[in-house]
Motif scaffolding. Structure first.
Motif, PDB file in Angstrom:
ATOM      1  N   CYS A   1       0.024 118.870 -13.736  1.00 25.90           N
ATOM      2  CA  CYS A   1      -0.088 118.447 -15.129  1.00 25.90           C
ATOM      3  C   CYS A   1       1.083 118.951 -15.970  1.00 25.90           C
ATOM      4  O   CYS A   1       1.371 118.400 -17.024  1.00 25.90           O
ATOM      5  CB  CYS A   1      -1.419 118.905 -15.724  1.00 25.90           C
ATOM      6  SG  CYS A   1      -1.536 120.667 -16.031  1.00 25.90           S
ATOM      7  N   ARG A   2       1.774 119.990 -15.510  1.00 25.70           N
ATOM      8  CA  ARG A   2       2.945 120.495 -16.247  1.00 25.70           C
ATOM      9  C   ARG A   2       4.210 119.714 -15.910  1.00 25.70           C
ATOM     10  O   ARG A   2       5.108 119.579 -16.737  1.00 25.70           O
ATOM     11  CB  ARG A   2       3.152 121.972 -15.927  1.00 25.70           C
ATOM     12  CG  ARG A   2       2.051 122.871 -16.474  1.00 25.70           C
ATOM     13  CD  ARG A   2       1.946 124.165 -15.690  1.00 25.70           C
ATOM     14  NE  ARG A   2       3.179 124.913 -15.680  1.00 25.70           N
ATOM     15  CZ  ARG A   2       3.470 125.853 -14.780  1.00 25.70           C
ATOM     16  NH1 ARG A   2       2.595 126.119 -13.809  1.00 25.70           N
ATOM     17  NH2 ARG A   2       4.610 126.501 -14.838  1.00 25.70           N
ATOM     18  N   ALA A   3       4.287 119.199 -14.703  1.00 32.12           N
ATOM     19  CA  ALA A   3       5.488 118.482 -14.271  1.00 32.12           C
ATOM     20  C   ALA A   3       5.512 117.053 -14.810  1.00 32.12           C
ATOM     21  O   ALA A   3       6.583 116.510 -15.093  1.00 32.12           O
ATOM     22  CB  ALA A   3       5.582 118.472 -12.752  1.00 32.12           C
ATOM     23  N   PHE A   4       4.322 116.447 -14.955  1.00 31.08           N
ATOM     24  CA  PHE A   4       4.246 115.070 -15.427  1.00 31.08           C
ATOM     25  C   PHE A   4       3.719 115.063 -16.854  1.00 31.08           C
ATOM     26  O   PHE A   4       2.514 115.117 -17.093  1.00 31.08           O
ATOM     27  CB  PHE A   4       3.357 114.240 -14.494  1.00 31.08           C
ATOM     28  CG  PHE A   4       3.909 114.120 -13.105  1.00 31.08           C
ATOM     29  CD1 PHE A   4       4.882 113.182 -12.799  1.00 31.08           C
ATOM     30  CD2 PHE A   4       3.486 114.983 -12.104  1.00 31.08           C
ATOM     31  CE1 PHE A   4       5.409 113.084 -11.523  1.00 31.08           C
ATOM     32  CE2 PHE A   4       3.999 114.897 -10.819  1.00 31.08           C
ATOM     33  CZ  PHE A   4       4.972 113.937 -10.535  1.00 31.08           C
TER      34      PHE A   4
ATOM     35  N   ILE B   1      11.333 122.532 -15.244  1.00 31.49           N
ATOM     36  CA  ILE B   1      10.408 122.289 -16.353  1.00 31.49           C
ATOM     37  C   ILE B   1       9.178 123.193 -16.269  1.00 31.49           C
ATOM     38  O   ILE B   1       8.567 123.540 -17.278  1.00 31.49           O
ATOM     39  CB  ILE B   1       9.992 120.799 -16.391  1.00 31.49           C
ATOM     40  CG1 ILE B   1       9.300 120.494 -17.729  1.00 31.49           C
ATOM     41  CG2 ILE B   1       9.096 120.436 -15.209  1.00 31.49           C
ATOM     42  CD1 ILE B   1       9.075 119.028 -17.973  1.00 31.49           C
ATOM     43  N   LEU B   2       8.831 123.634 -15.072  1.00 27.04           N
ATOM     44  CA  LEU B   2       7.674 124.514 -14.901  1.00 27.04           C
ATOM     45  C   LEU B   2       7.921 125.904 -15.486  1.00 27.04           C
ATOM     46  O   LEU B   2       6.972 126.654 -15.721  1.00 27.04           O
ATOM     47  CB  LEU B   2       7.305 124.631 -13.423  1.00 27.04           C
ATOM     48  CG  LEU B   2       6.893 123.332 -12.714  1.00 27.04           C
ATOM     49  CD1 LEU B   2       6.565 123.604 -11.255  1.00 27.04           C
ATOM     50  CD2 LEU B   2       5.708 122.687 -13.418  1.00 27.04           C
ATOM     51  N   GLU B   3       9.181 126.254 -15.700  1.00 25.95           N
ATOM     52  CA  GLU B   3       9.500 127.537 -16.333  1.00 25.95           C
ATOM     53  C   GLU B   3       9.358 127.463 -17.846  1.00 25.95           C
ATOM     54  O   GLU B   3       9.294 128.487 -18.522  1.00 25.95           O
ATOM     55  CB  GLU B   3      10.933 127.956 -15.980  1.00 25.95           C
ATOM     56  CG  GLU B   3      11.187 128.142 -14.491  1.00 25.95           C
ATOM     57  CD  GLU B   3      12.634 128.490 -14.223  1.00 25.95           C
ATOM     58  OE1 GLU B   3      13.207 129.290 -14.998  1.00 25.95           O
ATOM     59  OE2 GLU B   3      13.213 127.956 -13.260  1.00 25.95           O
ATOM     60  N   VAL B   4       9.301 126.261 -18.376  1.00 21.56           N
ATOM     61  CA  VAL B   4       9.267 126.052 -19.827  1.00 21.56           C
ATOM     62  C   VAL B   4       7.890 125.572 -20.285  1.00 21.56           C
ATOM     63  O   VAL B   4       7.336 126.066 -21.271  1.00 21.56           O
ATOM     64  CB  VAL B   4      10.351 125.041 -20.246  1.00 21.56           C
ATOM     65  CG1 VAL B   4      10.264 124.748 -21.741  1.00 21.56           C
ATOM     66  CG2 VAL B   4      11.734 125.553 -19.872  1.00 21.56           C
TER      67      VAL B   4
ATOM     68  N   TYR C   1       0.958 120.758 -25.168  1.00 22.67           N
ATOM     69  CA  TYR C   1       1.357 121.675 -24.109  1.00 22.67           C
ATOM     70  C   TYR C   1       1.697 123.038 -24.694  1.00 22.67           C
ATOM     71  O   TYR C   1       2.085 123.152 -25.862  1.00 22.67           O
ATOM     72  CB  TYR C   1       2.575 121.125 -23.358  1.00 22.67           C
ATOM     73  CG  TYR C   1       2.265 119.876 -22.572  1.00 22.67           C
ATOM     74  CD1 TYR C   1       1.855 119.935 -21.240  1.00 22.67           C
ATOM     75  CD2 TYR C   1       2.357 118.621 -23.163  1.00 22.67           C
ATOM     76  CE1 TYR C   1       1.553 118.796 -20.529  1.00 22.67           C
ATOM     77  CE2 TYR C   1       2.043 117.467 -22.458  1.00 22.67           C
ATOM     78  CZ  TYR C   1       1.642 117.565 -21.139  1.00 22.67           C
ATOM     79  OH  TYR C   1       1.324 116.425 -20.439  1.00 22.67           O
ATOM     80  N   VAL C   2       1.557 124.069 -23.852  1.00 21.95           N
ATOM     81  CA  VAL C   2       2.030 125.403 -24.201  1.00 21.95           C
ATOM     82  C   VAL C   2       3.471 125.485 -23.696  1.00 21.95           C
ATOM     83  O   VAL C   2       3.723 125.380 -22.498  1.00 21.95           O
ATOM     84  CB  VAL C   2       1.175 126.492 -23.549  1.00 21.95           C
ATOM     85  CG1 VAL C   2       1.717 127.870 -23.903  1.00 21.95           C
ATOM     86  CG2 VAL C   2      -0.281 126.359 -23.989  1.00 21.95           C
ATOM     87  N   VAL C   3       4.400 125.638 -24.641  1.00 20.05           N
ATOM     88  CA  VAL C   3       5.825 125.551 -24.310  1.00 20.05           C
ATOM     89  C   VAL C   3       6.534 126.845 -24.694  1.00 20.05           C
ATOM     90  O   VAL C   3       6.325 127.380 -25.793  1.00 20.05           O
ATOM     91  CB  VAL C   3       6.485 124.358 -25.034  1.00 20.05           C
ATOM     92  CG1 VAL C   3       7.938 124.203 -24.597  1.00 20.05           C
ATOM     93  CG2 VAL C   3       5.711 123.071 -24.784  1.00 20.05           C
TER      94      VAL C   3
END
Length: 239
Positions: free
Chosen positions: A157-160, A209-212, A167-169
């Motif tokens: 769900c974080r990658a797409f 993107i998973l780091e952000v 989202y928590v960014v």
């Protein structure tokens, strides 16, 4: 749920297949061995199938009674009268607050640091966690301070990214809740509240993107605020 409603649902299923072109009245008559005029009158509501004929149609169409129920209807019925601990789930509650100028919340220091939510909220979540929110003036129409959100930390769900989700960014201004969408180049466009046209670019600078993007918000509205465990137990006992 009563027999008459089940028969109506069978008719809806048959009509849907006919409207979608998967089946015709003639084809249904041939499949079931029931005359086409009788099939036509039943679909028009002039006549009804007998229970024996309805069962026969279900078998010929490779359906069962349970196929006529929605998944939620079945799960709600199975949980009816169940002990509170089976009707509600406890998810880890992060240590710290999500908000501007604050450090990113950490995993709970103790396994007892949990938040209780209805089981129905957990059906589509892979990696759940709860978190408390600090006041964010740019999001004040969406949430206030000290509210609790349910998050899904799963990589999928974080990658797409979905344009309608929050989202928590991780940003230079802190860990924030924002809507997000990918943009050309190495960046995300973050939007505040419901103003999708007002965006703030966030450069990834080569980061995955998973780091952000740390989690997708599953629940985030004032109108659906969860109550504490004692209130939940009280409601369960009275139902």
């Amino acid at each position: 749920m009563y027999f008459e409603q089940l028969q109506e649902r069978l008719l809806v299923r048959l009509k849907s297949r006919i409207q979608n072109g998967e089946l015709t009245e003639r084809g249904l008559a041939k499949l079931t061995g029931i005359s086409q005029p009788h099939i036509h009158n039943v679909l028009k509501g002039v006549r009804k199938f007998s229970p024996e004929v309805a069962d026969f149609i279900l078998r010929r169409m490779d359906l069962e009674i349970l196929d006529l129920f929605e998944r939620k209807e079945i799960t709600d019925y199975l949980s009816k009268g169940a002990p509170t601990e089976l009707r509600y789930c406890r998810v880890p509650l992060l240590d710290g607050l999500i908000g501007p100028g604050l450090p990113t919340p950490k995993p709970p220091a103790s396994p007892t640091d949990c938040y209780t939510i209805p089981f129905s909220q957990m059906k589509a979540i892979t990696d759940p966690v709860a978190a408390r929110l600090a006041f964010d003036p740019e999001m004040r129409s969406v949430f206030s301070g000290n509210e609790v959100v349910l998050l899904d930390q799963s990589e999928m769900c974080r990658a797409f990214i979905e344009s309608q989700s929050y989202y928590v960014v991780l940003t230079p201004r802190g860990t924030l809740i924002r809507k997000a969408r990918r943009a050309d180049g190495d960046k995300l466009l973050l939007s505040i509240e419901n103003a999708v046209s007002v965006t703030e670019p966030l450069m990834l600078n080569g980061r995955d993107i998973l780091e952000v993007v740390l989690a997708r918000v599953v629940w985030l509205t004032r109108q659906r605020r969860w109550e504490d465990i004692d209130h939940l137990r009280s409601d369960a006992a009275s139902s």
